[in-house]
Scaffold this motif. Structure first.
Motif, mmCIF file in Angstrom:
data_model
loop_
_atom_site.group_PDB
_atom_site.id
_atom_site.type_symbol
_atom_site.label_atom_id
_atom_site.label_comp_id
_atom_site.label_asym_id
_atom_site.label_seq_id
_atom_site.Cartn_x
_atom_site.Cartn_y
_atom_site.Cartn_z
ATOM 1 N N ALA A 289 0.837 -1.201 0.000
ATOM 2 C CA ALA A 289 0.000 0.000 0.000
ATOM 3 C C ALA A 289 0.874 1.253 0.000
ATOM 4 C CB ALA A 289 -0.904 0.002 1.232
ATOM 5 N N THR A 292 2.284 1.856 -3.457
ATOM 6 C CA THR A 292 1.302 2.480 -4.337
ATOM 7 C C THR A 292 1.176 3.967 -4.021
ATOM 8 O OG1 THR A 292 0.123 0.398 -4.319
ATOM 9 C CG2 THR A 292 -1.042 2.301 -5.198
ATOM 10 N N THR A 336 8.348 0.780 -7.862
ATOM 11 C CA THR A 336 8.074 -0.398 -8.682
ATOM 12 C C THR A 336 8.755 -1.640 -8.121
ATOM 13 O OG1 THR A 336 9.998 0.011 -10.047
ATOM 14 C CG2 THR A 336 7.921 0.973 -10.778
ATOM 15 N N THR A 419 4.446 -2.583 -13.922
ATOM 16 C CA THR A 419 3.758 -2.832 -12.656
ATOM 17 C C THR A 419 2.267 -2.567 -12.810
ATOM 18 O OG1 THR A 419 5.758 -2.000 -11.637
ATOM 19 C CG2 THR A 419 3.900 -2.375 -10.188
ATOM 20 N N ALA A 420 1.941 -1.519 -13.577
ATOM 21 C CA ALA A 420 0.528 -1.207 -13.794
ATOM 22 C C ALA A 420 -0.162 -2.362 -14.517
ATOM 23 C CB ALA A 420 0.400 0.081 -14.604
ATOM 24 N N GLY A 423 -0.391 -5.537 -12.174
ATOM 25 C CA GLY A 423 -1.350 -5.482 -11.075
ATOM 26 C C GLY A 423 -2.732 -5.033 -11.508
ATOM 27 N N GLY A 424 -2.802 -4.323 -12.632
ATOM 28 C CA GLY A 424 -4.083 -3.823 -13.090
ATOM 29 C C GLY A 424 -4.657 -2.733 -12.212
ATOM 30 N N ASN A 425 -3.802 -2.114 -11.400
ATOM 31 C CA ASN A 425 -4.275 -1.073 -10.489
ATOM 32 C C ASN A 425 -4.326 0.260 -11.227
ATOM 33 O OD1 ASN A 425 -4.641 0.797 -8.472
ATOM 34 N ND2 ASN A 425 -3.384 -0.337 -7.008
ATOM 35 N N PRO A 426 -5.511 0.926 -11.256
ATOM 36 C CA PRO A 426 -5.634 2.189 -12.026
ATOM 37 C C PRO A 426 -4.683 3.266 -11.532
ATOM 38 C CG PRO A 426 -7.592 1.772 -10.679
ATOM 39 C CD PRO A 426 -6.786 0.526 -10.650
ATOM 40 N N ILE A 427 -4.325 3.232 -10.233
ATOM 41 C CA ILE A 427 -3.425 4.260 -9.725
ATOM 42 C C ILE A 427 -2.089 4.217 -10.451
ATOM 43 C CG2 ILE A 427 -2.076 4.920 -7.697
ATOM 44 C CD1 ILE A 427 -4.459 4.246 -5.991
ATOM 45 N N TRP A 428 -1.635 3.002 -10.751
ATOM 46 C CA TRP A 428 -0.342 2.882 -11.446
ATOM 47 C C TRP A 428 -0.464 3.388 -12.881
ATOM 48 C CZ3 TRP A 428 4.351 1.415 -9.455
ATOM 49 C CH2 TRP A 428 4.328 0.964 -8.128
ATOM 50 N N SER A 431 -0.376 7.076 -12.624
ATOM 51 C CA SER A 431 0.980 7.539 -12.372
ATOM 52 C C SER A 431 1.811 7.500 -13.642
ATOM 53 C CB SER A 431 1.639 6.664 -11.302
ATOM 54 O OG SER A 431 0.951 6.782 -10.093
#
Lengths: 647, 168, 106
Positions: A289, A292, A336, A419-420, A423-428, A431
């Motif tokens: 966390a 991120t 990352t 990394t984006a 992980g599929g995390n929109p925050i990445w 960024s």
């Protein structure tokens, strides 16, 4: 080699002691020689240490027991592993060059010896920071470089603005230091030790789901405490390494002499936070966390400061905001967990940003301390050599291949995108987008800077720029070479070299490759767009620029020129309430409670009591003797009655 | 303990003491005090302290009382210079206090059976110069030296206080 | 034993009376001597009460008598200083009445 490790931080310390005490009475060349010898010999020793690490043997030496209270045992020890070796080489190498440059830049200043002494003290602190084998030692260096930063920002202390800037840097850094300490305490509560090796052994593969039963964190899981520690440490890093929300001190820190800006506020000190994150990789990797949050903060910082750099007119302010922006890139790389990419950018950035600052210093020196780029222009013809190296630095900063900045920035962009995707995390993804936009802005403001400074016509046709001395030019050449070759020469060796420290986990090779290709393409497009638009806007007089500023670019220009009002926001949300609280405390607690009630009140009470009691002091002997006899009788009677006096 | 000698001497001592503290003129008080001190010496002899009895006469009558008389002569107080004294009320109150004090001291003395037990056999040389001297100089050497220091200080103090113009 | 101690208490009390009831500072000093003597008699009496022989025939219990010697020395010093104060008071203030000496009145 281990037995000589202590010499690396000690040699500059000797220089500091000599120059700081008797330096004023020594001839200036001797002062310079003493000051330069420290980091230069340290650099040679660092090469040996580096080679030793390269052969696979780390160097570690504990010299004394420093703190030993209860379970807390901290030794005064130094260690050199791959990460430290790279940092030490960077610090001593760039440091030596800047010491040499400083001789040329500052030799005519009245405080020359003091300046060199401060620089040496900074070298010592920075080397302790990167070589210490425990967090407390890192903190010693951390505070030491903070002190030197304060001293050097306010070096010309007869100007109040410089003193204010130094104070701002110090106070803002204290906020971060507090968080750093909290993180350190949390780690101690978990591991019971503060040495790196002990910490890694205790926490490297901790069971994050386990619930603590004792200590200050009883009832929390190990994972949550690690997250707390990592978050606190990162907040500490945002102070020293100038990230949102604590970046505001760095631009003001440019009040110091230019070599200071190059050494402390670009190449070394501000990367201390990045180093710390890399050093405690095993903590951060268990707190996803925080990672991120780190990438978001880092890319937001990069974008914001890049946008501010658009419209600054002070050559050093542009570079300062650019530094903040590039530090954002480094933290993004760290986030990352491809740690080597962050370190890579630390290195390349040290090369080209030191080069740019020193080049800017050469320009400022040549123009008799003129820093406003609107009053420069046309220096290409007057200072061709400075123009050449400055251009190389700018290309490296803008990320033009094959210069150094391109390689490291591209590496980071690729890793963030990977990394984006992984992980599929929109925050990445967000960024990544911000970082690409920042790359565009970087190219834009770098081009603007070069165009306004070196192209066009001289703002003042009657000026007479004087050529910098060789002591200033040699470091520029060396750094220029490094800025050219540093990228492709170091890219893959660095990753190999740091493998013992940071072994990265499984990578989806295909996706990794794909991400890097996409990142390379987008960043190249961004750079071309940035350079092109800046060239179009600034290269041919002010007509287009004014049309843009008055038209579509009005809002962004105004925001950028006023630094997005961050200082003003802090003024109203932090400074004013603090002042109000301080005023309140002053009037209520200090003036009313302490001064009026406690101090004057106790005096009044004593006076009132005395007025009553003085009636008992008649001065008559008989009354006294009567009273004594009566009292004796009473006591004797009571004692006898109680039987105490009975045998 | 109905030793007639003790009875007489103690009655003389108490009586002369009362007389000494009630005389208006210090000269008379000093004379009564002289009688009181001499009867003390007799009492000391009775309590197996011959050396102390001798010292008592030497110090109290020979030194202290002479000093008193000397000062009284020096001041040469006229009758009107003797100053006022308190009236009957204060004297009555002081007497009550003193009697109370005596009562409080007499109570435990009379109540303690150990004090009325027969006295132990006397060692041969008890109270002799040699016995007192051995204890004084062997066991209490340091206090003895301290007392001598005290007397030196008192001597200098008396000189400083009584001298007319010290620094002239 | 008891009569000696009663005498001691009596002399002490008479001395106390002299100190608290009189205003002439010379008489007060004499009364003070009486109080000291009362205490001395008690000391001597207790020394007599605890008189015992050492194995070698010498007596150790003369400690009380040694105390009396110390008290006498202190009394001598006290009288010397006290009388010096009396003289100096007489010189400066022409009085021996303690009620005239109230400069310490608060």
């Amino acid at each position: 080699m281990s037995s000589l490790l202590w010499l690396i931080p000690a040699l500059p310390l000797f220089g500091f002691l000599i120059n700081g005490t008797v330096g004023k009475r020594l001839p200036k060349p001797l002062v310079g020689a003493i000051a330069i010898a420290g980091p230069a010999i340290g650099f040679i020793l660092a090469i040996f240490a580096f080679l030793q690490v390269h052969e696979g043997a780390g160097a570690l030496a504990t010299y004394a027991s420093w703190i030993s209270t209860g379970p807390l045992k901290v030794g005064a020890g130094l260690q050199v592993d791959a990460l430290s070796a790279v940092m030490v080489l960077n610090v001593t190498g760039v440091g030596s060059l800047i010491h040499l440059y400083s001789y040329g830049y500052m030799v005519d200043d009245a405080g020359f010896a003091r300046f060199m002494a401060y620089l040496n003290l900074f070298m010592t602190s920075m080397l302790i920071l990167v070589m210490g084998d425990s967090l407390p030692l890192l903190f010693v260096g951390w505070e030491g470089v903070g002190l030197c930063s304060y001293l050097l920002i306010g070096f010309w202390f007869d100007d109040l603005a410089n003193v204010d800037a130094g104070r701002k840097a110090f106070i803002v850094n204290r906020v971060g230091d507090f968080a750093f300490l909290m993180g350190m305490f949390a780690l101690f509560a978990l591991a019971g030790t503060l040495g790196y090796s002990g910490l890694e052994a205790a926490l490297g593969h901790a069971d994050t789901a386990a619930v603590l039963t004792a200590g200050p964190f009883a009832g929390f899981t190990v994972g949550s405490v690690l997250t707390f520690a990592a978050a606190s440490l990162f907040i500490g890093a945002t102070g020293k390494s100038a990230q949102i929300p604590l970046y505001i001190w760095l631009p003001d820190a440019m009040a110091g002499p230019t070599p200071v800006s190059a050494l402390i506020h670009a190449a070394t000190m501000v990367t201390a936070g990045v180093y710390m994150v890399g050093r405690l990789d095993f903590v951060f990797i268990q707190a996803p966390a925080v990672l991120t949050a780190m990438v978001l903060v880092a890319s937001a910082t990069a974008l914001l400061s890049g946008a501010i750099a658009f419209s600054q007119n002070d050559i050093k302010k542009v570079l300062a905001y650019s530094t903040v922006s590039q530090l954002g890139f480094m933290f993004a790389g760290m986030a990352t967990t491809f740690w080597a990419s962050g370190l890579f950018h630390v290195l390349t950035h040290a090369f080209f940003k030191a080069l740019l600052f020193l080049g800017a210093g050469a320009v400022i020196h040549a123009l008799h301390h003129e820093q406003d780029i609107r009053k420069m222009g046309g220096l290409r013809k007057d200072l061709p050599l400075v123009f050449g190296v400055f251009l190389i630095g700018s290309l490296a900063l803008a990320g033009v291949p094959p210069f150094a900045g391109f390689w490291s920035k591209d590496e980071i962009l690729g890793n963030v995108l990977y990394t984006a995707l992984e992980g599929g995390n929109p925050i990445w993804f967000l960024s990544f987008g911000m970082l690409v936009l920042t790359a565009l802005m970087t190219a834009f403001y770098t081009t603007r800077l070069v165009v306004l400074t070196f192209f066009g016509e001289p703002a003042d046709p009657n000026r007479h720029p004087h050529t910098p001395p060789w002591q200033m030019m040699v470091p520029l050449y060396v750094l220029a070479v490094l800025s050219v070759v540093g990228g492709f020469a170091l890219a893959s060796p660095l990753e190999h070299f740091t493998e013992p420290v940071w072994s990265h986990l499984h990578v989806n090779e295909e996706m990794f490759h794909h991400a890097h290709q996409v990142a390379l393409a987008t960043s190249l497009v961004a750079v071309v767009l940035g350079i092109g638009s800046a060239w179009w806007l600034y290269s041919s007089g002010r007509a287009r620029l004014e049309a843009f500023v008055d038209g579509p670019g009005h809002l962004i220009h105004k925001l950028s020129l006023n630094k997005f009002y961050v200082d003003e926001i802090y003024e109203w949300t932090v400074v004013k309430p603090t002042q109000f609280g301080a005023d309140l405390l002053f009037w209520l607690v200090d003036r009313l409670l302490i001064d009026r009630i406690v101090v004057e009140g106790s005096g009044q009470l004593a006076l009132a009591l005395g007025a009553i009691l003085r009636r008992g002091q008649t001065g008559a002997l008989s009354i006294g003797t009567f009273a004594i006899t009566g009292g004796t009788l009473a006591v004797l009677g009571v004692l006898l009655y109680l039987g105490v006096a009975h045998v | 303990m109905t030793d007639p000698v003790f009875l007489i001497t103690s009655l003389v001592a108490v009586g002369s003491a009362v007389a000494a503290v009630t005389r208006r003129n210090p000269v008379y008080a000093a004379v009564w005090l002289l009688i009181c001190f001499l009867s003390f010496a007799v009492i000391l002899l009775q309590m197996a302290a011959p050396f102390l009895a001798a010292i008592h006469v030497l110090v109290y009558t020979g030194a202290i009382l002479v000093l008193f008389v000397f000062v009284i002569m020096l001041l040469n107080l006229k009758d009107d210079e003797l100053g006022e004294e308190y009236g009957t009320g204060v004297w009555a109150a002081a007497s009550a206090l003193s009697l109370g004090l005596f009562g409080l001291m007499a109570w435990p003395i009379l109540a303690d059976p150990k004090l009325s037990a027969p006295l132990p056999e006397l060692p041969a040389d008890f109270g002799s110069v040699e016995a007192v001297g051995r204890v004084l100089f062997v066991e209490y050497g340091l206090p003895f030296e301290l007392v001598s220091l005290l007397i030196v200080v008192a001597m200098f103090g008396a000189m400083v206080l009584a001298k007319k113009r010290l620094w002239a | 034993m008891t009569p000696y101690l009663l005498l001691s208490a009596a002399l002490f009390s008479i001395g106390t009376f002299g100190v608290i009831a009189r205003r002439n500072i010379l008489i007060m000093l004499m009364a003070l001597e009486l109080m000291l003597n009362g205490a001395n008699i008690a000391l001597v009496a207790f020394a007599r009460m605890h008189a015992a022989a050492n194995p070698d025939g010498t007596s150790t219990a003369a400690i009380g008598q040694v105390f009396v010697l110390v008290v006498m020395a202190v009394a001598a010093g006290e009288v010397a200083v006290g009388l010096a104060i009396v003289i100096s008071l007489w010189r400066t203030r022409r009085t021996v009445d303690t009620n005239d000496l109230q400069m310490l009145n608060g």
